[in-house]
Scaffold this active site. Structure first.
Site, PDB file in Angstrom:
ATOM      1  N   ARG A  14     -39.128 -45.442  11.701  1.00 22.06           N
ATOM      2  CA  ARG A  14     -40.148 -44.639  12.433  1.00 22.06           C
ATOM      3  C   ARG A  14     -40.683 -43.506  11.577  1.00 22.06           C
ATOM      4  O   ARG A  14     -41.750 -42.987  11.824  1.00 22.06           O
ATOM      5  CB  ARG A  14     -39.564 -44.134  13.748  1.00 22.06           C
ATOM      6  N   LYS A  85     -24.303 -49.434  21.030  1.00 22.59           N
ATOM      7  CA  LYS A  85     -23.131 -49.482  21.903  1.00 22.59           C
ATOM      8  C   LYS A  85     -23.140 -48.239  22.770  1.00 22.59           C
ATOM      9  O   LYS A  85     -23.031 -47.129  22.252  1.00 22.59           O
ATOM     10  CB  LYS A  85     -21.857 -49.504  21.057  1.00 22.59           C
ATOM     11  N   GLY A 113     -19.202 -55.842  18.392  1.00 21.84           N
ATOM     12  CA  GLY A 113     -17.850 -56.216  17.984  1.00 21.84           C
ATOM     13  C   GLY A 113     -17.379 -55.323  16.848  1.00 21.84           C
ATOM     14  O   GLY A 113     -18.082 -54.397  16.440  1.00 21.84           O
ATOM     15  N   LYS A 168     -15.208 -48.781  24.544  1.00 25.33           N
ATOM     16  CA  LYS A 168     -14.202 -48.555  23.483  1.00 25.33           C
ATOM     17  C   LYS A 168     -14.451 -47.245  22.754  1.00 25.33           C
ATOM     18  O   LYS A 168     -13.521 -46.622  22.239  1.00 25.33           O
ATOM     19  CB  LYS A 168     -14.117 -49.740  22.524  1.00 25.33           C
ATOM     20  N   GLU A 253     -21.528 -42.091  19.866  1.00 24.33           N
ATOM     21  CA  GLU A 253     -21.996 -42.686  21.123  1.00 24.33           C
ATOM     22  C   GLU A 253     -21.085 -42.373  22.313  1.00 24.33           C
ATOM     23  O   GLU A 253     -21.538 -42.275  23.448  1.00 24.33           O
ATOM     24  CB  GLU A 253     -22.123 -44.204  20.979  1.00 24.33           C
TER      25      GLU A 253
HETATM   26  N1  LIG Z   1     -22.705 -47.635  11.845  1.00 21.03           N
HETATM   27  C1  LIG Z   1     -21.884 -48.583  12.262  1.00 21.03           C
HETATM   28  O1  LIG Z   1     -20.911 -48.919  11.593  1.00 21.03           O
HETATM   29  C2  LIG Z   1     -22.135 -49.275  13.550  1.00 21.03           C
HETATM   30  C3  LIG Z   1     -23.050 -48.797  14.479  1.00 21.03           C
HETATM   31  N2  LIG Z   1     -23.237 -49.467  15.647  1.00 21.03           N
HETATM   32  C4  LIG Z   1     -24.132 -48.948  16.661  1.00 21.03           C
HETATM   33  O2  LIG Z   1     -25.469 -48.898  16.176  1.00 21.03           O
HETATM   34  C5  LIG Z   1     -26.180 -47.866  16.856  1.00 21.03           C
HETATM   35  C6  LIG Z   1     -26.874 -47.020  15.825  1.00 21.03           C
HETATM   36  O3  LIG Z   1     -25.841 -46.436  15.040  1.00 21.03           O
HETATM   37  P1  LIG Z   1     -26.004 -46.156  13.504  1.00 21.03           P
HETATM   38  O4  LIG Z   1     -27.035 -47.023  12.886  1.00 21.03           O
HETATM   39  O5  LIG Z   1     -24.674 -46.129  12.908  1.00 21.03           O
HETATM   40  O6  LIG Z   1     -26.543 -44.663  13.606  1.00 21.03           O
HETATM   41  P2  LIG Z   1     -27.171 -43.799  12.477  1.00 21.03           P
HETATM   42  O7  LIG Z   1     -27.101 -42.418  12.998  1.00 21.03           O
HETATM   43  O8  LIG Z   1     -26.597 -44.106  11.149  1.00 21.03           O
HETATM   44  O9  LIG Z   1     -28.677 -44.284  12.427  1.00 21.03           O
HETATM   45  C7  LIG Z   1     -29.465 -44.244  13.565  1.00 21.03           C
HETATM   46  C8  LIG Z   1     -30.841 -44.697  13.188  1.00 21.03           C
HETATM   47  O10 LIG Z   1     -31.645 -44.703  14.350  1.00 21.03           O
HETATM   48  C9  LIG Z   1     -32.846 -44.024  14.049  1.00 21.03           C
HETATM   49  N3  LIG Z   1     -33.362 -43.420  15.249  1.00 21.03           N
HETATM   50  C10 LIG Z   1     -32.966 -42.283  15.846  1.00 21.03           C
HETATM   51  N4  LIG Z   1     -33.716 -42.028  16.920  1.00 21.03           N
HETATM   52  C11 LIG Z   1     -34.615 -43.046  17.022  1.00 21.03           C
HETATM   53  C12 LIG Z   1     -35.677 -43.345  17.911  1.00 21.03           C
HETATM   54  N5  LIG Z   1     -35.985 -42.532  18.918  1.00 21.03           N
HETATM   55  N6  LIG Z   1     -36.396 -44.461  17.687  1.00 21.03           N
HETATM   56  C13 LIG Z   1     -36.106 -45.261  16.655  1.00 21.03           C
HETATM   57  N7  LIG Z   1     -35.114 -45.033  15.777  1.00 21.03           N
HETATM   58  C14 LIG Z   1     -34.385 -43.933  15.952  1.00 21.03           C
HETATM   59  C15 LIG Z   1     -32.454 -42.987  13.005  1.00 21.03           C
HETATM   60  O11 LIG Z   1     -33.573 -42.593  12.272  1.00 21.03           O
HETATM   61  C16 LIG Z   1     -31.474 -43.782  12.164  1.00 21.03           C
HETATM   62  O12 LIG Z   1     -32.113 -44.556  11.197  1.00 21.03           O
HETATM   63  C17 LIG Z   1     -25.140 -47.078  17.676  1.00 21.03           C
HETATM   64  O13 LIG Z   1     -25.225 -47.440  19.015  1.00 21.03           O
HETATM   65  C18 LIG Z   1     -23.809 -47.523  17.080  1.00 21.03           C
HETATM   66  O14 LIG Z   1     -22.778 -47.506  18.049  1.00 21.03           O
HETATM   67  C19 LIG Z   1     -22.601 -50.619  15.925  1.00 21.03           C
HETATM   68  C20 LIG Z   1     -21.699 -51.148  15.042  1.00 21.03           C
HETATM   69  C21 LIG Z   1     -21.398 -50.503  13.796  1.00 21.03           C
HETATM   70  O1  LIG Z   2     -18.898 -49.518  16.481  1.00 20.47           O
HETATM   71  C1  LIG Z   2     -18.347 -49.297  15.418  1.00 20.47           C
HETATM   72  C2  LIG Z   2     -17.291 -50.171  14.890  1.00 20.47           C
HETATM   73  O2  LIG Z   2     -17.295 -51.423  15.513  1.00 20.47           O
HETATM   74  C3  LIG Z   2     -18.680 -48.056  14.675  1.00 20.47           C
HETATM   75  O3  LIG Z   2     -17.911 -47.062  15.200  1.00 20.47           O
HETATM   76  P1  LIG Z   2     -18.425 -45.554  15.223  1.00 20.47           P
HETATM   77  O4  LIG Z   2     -19.754 -45.538  15.924  1.00 20.47           O
HETATM   78  O5  LIG Z   2     -17.344 -44.815  15.927  1.00 20.47           O
HETATM   79  O6  LIG Z   2     -18.549 -45.126  13.786  1.00 20.47           O
END
Ligand SMILES: NC(=O)C1=CN([C@@H]2O[C@H](COP(=O)(O)OP(=O)(O)OC[C@H]3O[C@@H](n4cnc5c(N)ncnc54)[C@H](O)[C@@H]3O)[C@@H](O)[C@H]2O)C=CC1
Ligand SMILES: O=C(CO)COP(=O)(O)O
Length: 303
Positions: A14, A85, A113, A168, A253
């Site tokens: 974005r 999540k 997962g 979780k 989250e």
């Molecule tokens: N990082 C990980 O290892 C994992 C993350 N997730 C899930 O993925 C989701 C996102 O987490 P992450 O990518 O780690 O977070 P992050 O904080 O690293 O990145 C979030 C992204 O979303 C964008 N963003 C924020 N507000 C936005 C909006 N209004 N419209 C569009 N984009 C927007 C940000 O610019 C950023 O690029 C969460 O729900 C998290 O639980 C799931 C599994 C693993």
């Molecule tokens: O969902 C995740 C692992 O499966 C990532 O966990 P966190 O959002 O707590 O970093």
């Protein structure tokens, strides 16, 4: 990064300045430093490109509703795979519920997962749940999104899969808090187990399939997130337990989701004491010792 092994991928961002920076450096230095974006990843910004190809929605849960409304036209009539999540604070819905409400012509799915983004990008072996109510689309997505190191198991229970991933994180904050406060690994095991009972209680009341919670999206992700300091939710809990500060720019989250889950549980007259304790911790109403007293002094019951 992993999907780019299967063919061209368009990465929408974005923020035009950030997209230009990623295009130039071939790296997301803010969110995934040290990982190169493969040549088959094309950066784009502005309106989401229209089409019928699947879109993976990778953003924080509390921003998903606004994003879906803003881009509803581009997102219509295509498979939308939520990667987030959590539970939306405004509606009490999970990601696929929000998609169904905001983009009624799209096909909602969820990819969830045990997986850290860095592990997947590094090509470390990972197994996830791909849930889609429409099994034909689910089979197509399973084929498209599986890569040599990312193995997807299919389910039609989107509700169960999204509840596992949301709940979780709440339990992971609790586990971080007890470890941070020096209350020991036995206490963590108790929280994980009773937390899993709580997850099942809500999932059952809302109509999820009991087996889904026992799979990768429930038990699998609970095991990872409650035991690894790669997890932001767990580390946030650690900081609460230690009474230390935490970087507010990190996505945690479980904090908003604990409040959303507690509101839904109360509406259903369900007992979710660990979620209650985590809500009190993140809102600053209780300290860890008080929250633990609250849990330990509850009436004795059958397991
Ligand atoms: N990082 C990980 O290892 C994992 C993350 N997730 C899930 O993925 C989701 C996102 O987490 P992450 O990518 O780690 O977070 P992050 O904080 O690293 O990145 C979030 C992204 O979303 C964008 N963003 C924020 N507000 C936005 C909006 N209004 N419209 C569009 N984009 C927007 C940000 O610019 C950023 O690029 C969460 O729900 C998290 O639980 C799931 C599994 C693993
Ligand atoms: O969902 C995740 C692992 O499966 C990532 O966990 P966190 O959002 O707590 O970093």
């Amino acid at each position: 990064v992993t999907l780019a092994q299967n063919g061209p991928v368009t990465l929408w961002a974005r923020d035009p300045a950030h997209a230009a920076e990623m295009q130039q450096t071939r790296e997301n230095t803010r969110r995934l430093p040290g990982i190169s974006l493969p040549d088959s990843v094309t950066l784009t910004t502005g309106p989401v490109p229209k089409g019928d190809t699947p879109c993976l929605l990778a953003m924080p849960m509390q921003t998903l509703g606004g994003f879906l409304l803003e881009h509803a036209e581009s997102l219509a009539r295509r498979p939308l795979v939520a990667c987030c999540k959590g539970m939306d604070l405004t509606t009490g819905l999970g990601p696929t519920g929000l998609i169904a409400q905001s983009c009624p012509t799209a096909t909602p799915a969820i990819l969830t997962g045990p997986s850290f983004a860095r592990d997947i990008a590094l090509g470390l072996p990972t197994a996830l749940t791909l849930a889609c109510g429409d099994d034909h689309t689910g089979q197509m997505l399973q084929r498209c999104l599986t890569t040599p190191t990312l193995r997807l198991y299919r389910s039609t229970d989107t509700l169960g899969a999204e509840l596992g991933g949301a709940l979780k994180n709440v339990i992971a904050i609790a586990c971080g808090a007890v470890i941070g406060a020096g209350l020991g690994e036995s206490a963590r095991a108790a929280l994980m187990t009773r937390g899993f009972a709580e997850m099942n209680r809500l999932a059952h009341a809302l109509g999820a399939h009991p087996q889904t919670l026992a799979g990768l999206s429930g038990f699998g992700d609970l095991a990872l997130t409650c035991t690894s300091d790669q997890s932001r939710n767990y580390r946030y809990g650690l900081s609460i337990g230690k009474g230390a500060g935490f970087d507010p720019s990190l996505t945690v989250e479980g904090s908003a989701t604990a409040r959303a889950v507690l509101a839904r549980a109360r509406a259903l007259s369900l007992d979710m004491p660990i979620t209650h304790a985590v809500t009190a911790l993140v809102t600053g109403e209780l300290h860890v010792a008080q929250a633990m007293d609250m849990l330990l002094s509850r009436p004795l019951k059958e397991e």
